[in-house]
Design a protein around this motif. Structure first.
Motif, mmCIF file in Angstrom:
data_model
loop_
_atom_site.group_PDB
_atom_site.id
_atom_site.type_symbol
_atom_site.label_atom_id
_atom_site.label_comp_id
_atom_site.label_asym_id
_atom_site.label_seq_id
_atom_site.Cartn_x
_atom_site.Cartn_y
_atom_site.Cartn_z
ATOM 1 N N THR A 1 49.577 37.216 42.843
ATOM 2 C CA THR A 1 49.981 36.047 43.633
ATOM 3 C C THR A 1 49.814 34.751 42.849
ATOM 4 N N GLN A 2 49.143 34.816 41.711
ATOM 5 C CA GLN A 2 48.959 33.628 40.885
ATOM 6 C C GLN A 2 50.094 33.434 39.883
ATOM 7 N N GLN A 3 50.964 34.427 39.753
ATOM 8 C CA GLN A 3 52.063 34.342 38.791
ATOM 9 C C GLN A 3 53.104 33.324 39.259
ATOM 10 N N LEU B 1 47.068 44.152 56.112
ATOM 11 C CA LEU B 1 46.994 42.747 55.691
ATOM 12 C C LEU B 1 47.456 42.672 54.246
ATOM 13 N N HIS B 2 48.756 42.851 54.065
ATOM 14 C CA HIS B 2 49.353 42.977 52.744
ATOM 15 C C HIS B 2 49.425 41.620 52.029
ATOM 16 N N ASP B 3 49.570 41.694 50.711
ATOM 17 C CA ASP B 3 49.891 40.507 49.917
ATOM 18 C C ASP B 3 51.408 40.440 49.748
ATOM 19 N N MET C 1 53.602 34.648 51.773
ATOM 20 C CA MET C 1 54.095 34.985 53.106
ATOM 21 C C MET C 1 53.022 35.717 53.901
ATOM 22 N N TYR C 2 53.037 35.511 55.223
ATOM 23 C CA TYR C 2 52.230 36.346 56.100
ATOM 24 C C TYR C 2 52.678 37.794 55.951
#
Length: 206
Positions: free
Chosen positions: A12-14, A184-186, A204-205
Motif C-alpha cells: 500500500t506504500q507503493q 478486512l482486506h487491503d 479503499m475500504y
C-alpha cells in the motif's frame, strides 16, 4: 513464503502500479501451479451485455497489458467494436487479486509477428485452422482443417494470419487487493483521468 509476508500491507506504500504488478507476477510465477499469467478478460457486446473468459497475458509494461487472439472471434469483435476491456488476475496461492480496465489498442504488426514466431508450430497451424467462436459441425471438420494447413505449410515458415494479432489494454484504473483476516482486506486503486495523466493512489475500504 511466511504468514507475515502473506498478510503484509507494505504494497500500500507503493506509488507506481506497474512495478508493483511486476513484483506480484514474479511471486505468482513461483507459487502458482499452472499459468500464473492467466487472467479473466471482460468485454462488452453491441447490446451492452458483458462477456468474460480466461486468456493468457503475454506481455506488459508502462504502456499496458498485452494478449493475443483471433480478431474474428467473439472477444475480437467485441473489443474492436467497443475499444475497451477489463482484466482480473487472481492468485489463490498468494491470496491476491489485481483488477484493471481501460481503452484498448491493437499492437503493431512487428509485435504480433515477433510473438507469433515464438508459438509452437501446431499452435500457429491452429491459428489458421480454427474459425474461433463460430459453430463447428464436427470435430472431424476441425481436424481436416488442421491437416489441410499442415500440408500447406509443411516446409518453411508459417505466416501470421491477418485476422490474428494482439490487443493492448491501456489501463486508467488498476486495483490491488490482498486478503486479510475477517475479510478486512487491503485494497489500493491507482487511477488516472487520461492516459497521459499522473497516477493517483486511493486506499479503499474492503
Amino acid at each position: 513464503m511466511s504468514e507475515n509476508e502473506l498478510t503484509s500491507g507494505d504494497f500500500t506504500q507503493q506509488d507506481e502500479p506497474f512495478a508493483l504488478f511486476a513484483s506480484w507476477l514474479k511471486e505468482a510465477e513461483t507459487s502458482e501451479i499452472n499459468d500464473p499469467n492467466a487472467v479473466a478478460l471482460a468485454t462488452v457486446d453491441e447490446n451492452g451485455l458483458p462477456n468474460v473468459r480466461m486468456v493468457l497475458l503475454k506481455g506488459f509494461d508502462s504502456e499496458g497489458f498485452v494478449f493475443y487472439t483471433n480478431f474474428e472471434s467473439q472477444k475480437g469483435h467485441e473489443i474492436l467494436g467497443q475499444k475497451k476491456a477489463a482484466m482480473c488476475f487472481h492468485w489463490k496461492s498468494l491470496r491476491r487479486q489485481v483488477r484493471l480496465r481501460g481503452p484498448v489498442e491493437i499492437v503493431t504488426d512487428a509485435e504480433a509477428d515477433a510473438y507469433f514466431k515464438t508459438r509452437a508450430r501446431g499452435s500457429r497451424i491452429g491459428a489458421w485452422a480454427s474459425k474461433q467462436s463460430r459453430p463447428l459441425e464436427s470435430r472431424f471438420a476441425l481436424e481436416r482443417a488442421v491437416a489441410e494447413y499442415t500440408a500447406r505449410y509443411a516446409i518453411g515458415d508459417i505466416p501470421r494470419p491477418e485476422h490474428w494479432s494482439g490487443f493492448r489494454i491501456r489501463p486508467v484504473s488498476i486495483e490491488f487487493w490482498h486478503d486479510g483476516k475477517f475479510r478486512l482486506h487491503d485494497r489500493v486503486e491507482f487511477r488516472r483521468q487520461t492516459l497521459d495523466a499522473p497516477w493517483q493512489k486511493v486506499r479503499m475500504y474492503p
